[in-house]
Design a protein around this motif. Structure first.
Motif, PDB file in Angstrom:
ATOM      1  N   ARG A  49      -4.894  -9.789  -1.378  1.00 20.83           N
ATOM      2  CA  ARG A  49      -5.247  -8.398  -1.117  1.00 20.83           C
ATOM      3  C   ARG A  49      -4.846  -7.573  -2.326  1.00 20.83           C
ATOM      4  O   ARG A  49      -3.726  -7.705  -2.834  1.00 20.83           O
ATOM      5  CB  ARG A  49      -4.491  -7.891   0.116  1.00 20.83           C
ATOM      6  CG  ARG A  49      -4.971  -6.525   0.585  1.00 20.83           C
ATOM      7  CD  ARG A  49      -4.007  -5.899   1.579  1.00 20.83           C
ATOM      8  NE  ARG A  49      -2.820  -5.373   0.925  1.00 20.83           N
ATOM      9  CZ  ARG A  49      -1.870  -4.676   1.547  1.00 20.83           C
ATOM     10  NH1 ARG A  49      -1.941  -4.469   2.851  1.00 20.83           N
ATOM     11  NH2 ARG A  49      -0.822  -4.217   0.879  1.00 20.83           N
TER      12      ARG A  49
ATOM     13  N   GLY B 253       0.830  -1.203   0.000  1.00 20.12           N
ATOM     14  CA  GLY B 253       0.000   0.000   0.000  1.00 20.12           C
ATOM     15  C   GLY B 253       0.859   1.244   0.000  1.00 20.12           C
ATOM     16  O   GLY B 253       1.065   1.857   1.046  1.00 20.12           O
TER      17      GLY B 253
ATOM     18  N   TYR C 239      -5.724   3.970   8.649  1.00 10.95           N
ATOM     19  CA  TYR C 239      -6.547   4.119   7.436  1.00 10.95           C
ATOM     20  C   TYR C 239      -7.840   4.878   7.695  1.00 10.95           C
ATOM     21  O   TYR C 239      -8.777   4.803   6.913  1.00 10.95           O
ATOM     22  CB  TYR C 239      -6.815   2.724   6.834  1.00 10.95           C
ATOM     23  CG  TYR C 239      -5.526   2.051   6.419  1.00 10.95           C
ATOM     24  CD1 TYR C 239      -4.934   2.347   5.195  1.00 10.95           C
ATOM     25  CD2 TYR C 239      -4.863   1.172   7.270  1.00 10.95           C
ATOM     26  CE1 TYR C 239      -3.730   1.769   4.831  1.00 10.95           C
ATOM     27  CE2 TYR C 239      -3.651   0.593   6.915  1.00 10.95           C
ATOM     28  CZ  TYR C 239      -3.088   0.900   5.682  1.00 10.95           C
ATOM     29  OH  TYR C 239      -1.895   0.333   5.323  1.00 10.95           O
TER      30      TYR C 239
HETATM   31  C1  MLT Z   1       0.856  -2.468   3.466  1.00 11.37           C
HETATM   32  O1  MLT Z   1       0.877  -2.581   2.243  1.00 11.37           O
HETATM   33  O2  MLT Z   1       0.354  -3.316   4.206  1.00 11.37           O
HETATM   34  C2  MLT Z   1       1.438  -1.235   4.061  1.00 11.37           C
HETATM   35  O3  MLT Z   1       1.842  -0.357   3.083  1.00 11.37           O
HETATM   36  C3  MLT Z   1       2.592  -1.557   4.889  1.00 11.37           C
HETATM   37  C4  MLT Z   1       2.956  -0.417   5.763  1.00 11.37           C
HETATM   38  O4  MLT Z   1       2.245   0.579   5.876  1.00 11.37           O
HETATM   39  O5  MLT Z   1       4.000  -0.557   6.399  1.00 11.37           O
END
Ligand code: MLT
Length: 408
Positions: free
Chosen positions: A386, A42, A217
């Motif tokens: 995901r 993410g 989030y």
């Molecule tokens: C993810 O893809 O789960 C996140 O970007 C990881 C993170 O924020 O460290």
């Protein structure tokens, strides 16, 4: 003889996103002409917003003159940012957080990783499954688990998130001491309503446990019924710590700023049963081990909390949520059931009987699209992938077309 921390040898060979990057690189070396679209980790793709950039530039200009130059700042963050956070993120929702309960840092990953060192090594830790791997791995490093066995670490209590409970696990029957929760959830995109969070707060209060609430989030919540903070639940300030980040909210993954709220009332216990302020422990830890976030970054973050800044951030999260809608609907159109993606930037896709890594590999090979295998988040993630909504619109559109032709 210098001896290693043996607990590190219990860890899986590499961190999930490092393993994915390794596989993608191998694929790219074998297929140098293929254009890969990354919907795995993410990581945001859109630029910092105008209000944020203006404040960032102005702060750098201040650093360029002796009269306004700043050296070390307060380890907990400058007051201007701590107050902007309270005014922008908590007061509008009627949550009574004070600036001296806000600890500014360079990331929610680091804070959720570091916080466990405040607690005894013999406590019982509960983690969701599927789970953001940092919560688990840092407790393994600290020696709170046994060996890795059948996809789990001995000694941890796993809170199973399944389609049946909407990926919001209820409190366990048994007593645990430290509980990690993340809503909107990474990786499933699930959200918890007031009733479910209240159950957790009630559980923590009756067991003298502590909830570590990861709200990285929160900016993606659109359903007005969903709480934005665990502190919206009465009594949570005594039993919870909340982690937030500017990373996904304001596009700060490369800029680095986050914060942790540790209320004054939040209590943990000494061996003799007497209470101790968790806020004081965290303050002691941060002032010893952390030098604070750079001044220009904190100015940029404060600008993100302003009224104009918040309006711009809404534009960013709307953009990624539209990507999420495109992904979700495209997957559903080809017969894959999905959750998440409505109040969260992640879409959790049921692989329809395929293994997580198998579907990951198939999508990489046939569609040139990178996703994240659900099993990387725990045993309950097996059979899911995901898909992240963080990318440019045209890449998301191209990715769903490629996925549709690969899977149809
Ligand atoms: C993810 O893809 O789960 C996140 O970007 C990881 C993170 O924020 O460290």
């Amino acid at each position: 003889m210098i001896q290693i921390n043996e607990h590190y040898t219990k860890l899986q060979s590499s961190y999930l996103f490092v393993e994915i990057a390794r596989r993608v690189e191998t694929f790219q070396q074998r297929n140098p002409d293929r254009q890969i679209i990354k919907l795995g980790i993410g990581d945001v793709t859109r630029a910092l917003t105008p209000t944020v950039i203006a404040a960032f530039h102005a702060a750098i200009d201040e650093m360029a003159r002796d009269e306004s130059f700043r050296g070390y700042g307060p380890e907990q963050g400058y007051d201007f940012l701590r107050e902007a956070i309270v005014a922008g993120d908590y007061r509008p929702r009627g949550v009574d957080v004070h600036a001296d309960e806000v600890f500014v840092s360079d990331g929610a990953k680091c804070d959720t990783a570091n916080i466990q060192e405040l607690f005894d090594s013999a406590i019982t830790v509960a983690v969701p499954d599927p789970v953001y791997p940092v919560y688990v791995d840092t407790n393994v490093m600290a020696g709170r688990t046994g060996a890795w066995q059948d996809g789990r670490y001995e000694g941890l209590v796993y809170l199973e998130g399944t389609p049946a409970n909407g990926f919001v696990p209820p409190p366990p029957e048994r007593a645990v001491d430290l509980i990690y929760l993340c809503f909107p959830n990474n990786p499933t995109g699930a959200v918890a309503d007031v009733e479910r969070l209240a159950q957790w707060v009630e559980y923590a209060r009756s067991h003298k446990a502590l909830i570590l609430f990861d709200a990285a989030y929160v900016e993606f919540i659109r359903d007005p019924q969903i709480p934005h903070s665990i502190f919206e639940i009465p009594g949570a300030d005594e039993v919870a710590i909340e982690f937030r980040s500017f990373s996904k909210t304001a596009g700060f993954t490369g800029t680095r700023c986050a914060y942790t709220v540790v209320p004054r009332a939040c209590t943990a216990y000494r061996a003799d049963g007497s209470g101790h302020s968790v806020r004081d422990l965290w303050s002691r830890r941060q002032t010893t081990k952390f030098n604070g976030v750079s001044y220009p970054v904190q100015r940029a973050a404060a600008a993100a909390c302003s009224q104009e800044g918040r309006r711009e951030l809404r534009g960013l999260s709307d953009y990624y949520l539209e990507n999420a809608r495109i992904i979700r609907e495209a997957m559903q159109a080809i017969g894959y059931s999905c959750s998440g993606g409505l109040n969260a930037p992640y879409i959790w896709v049921d692989a329809r009987g395929a293994g997580s890594w198998d579907l990951f590999e198939l999508l990489l090979e046939k569609a040139g699209v990178v996703t994240t295998p659900g099993s990387g988040f725990g045993r309950c993630g097996e059979g899911f992938i995901r898909i992240s909504a963080f990318n440019h619109r045209e890449r998301v559109q191209a990715a769903v077309q490629r996925i549709s032709s690969a899977l149809s």
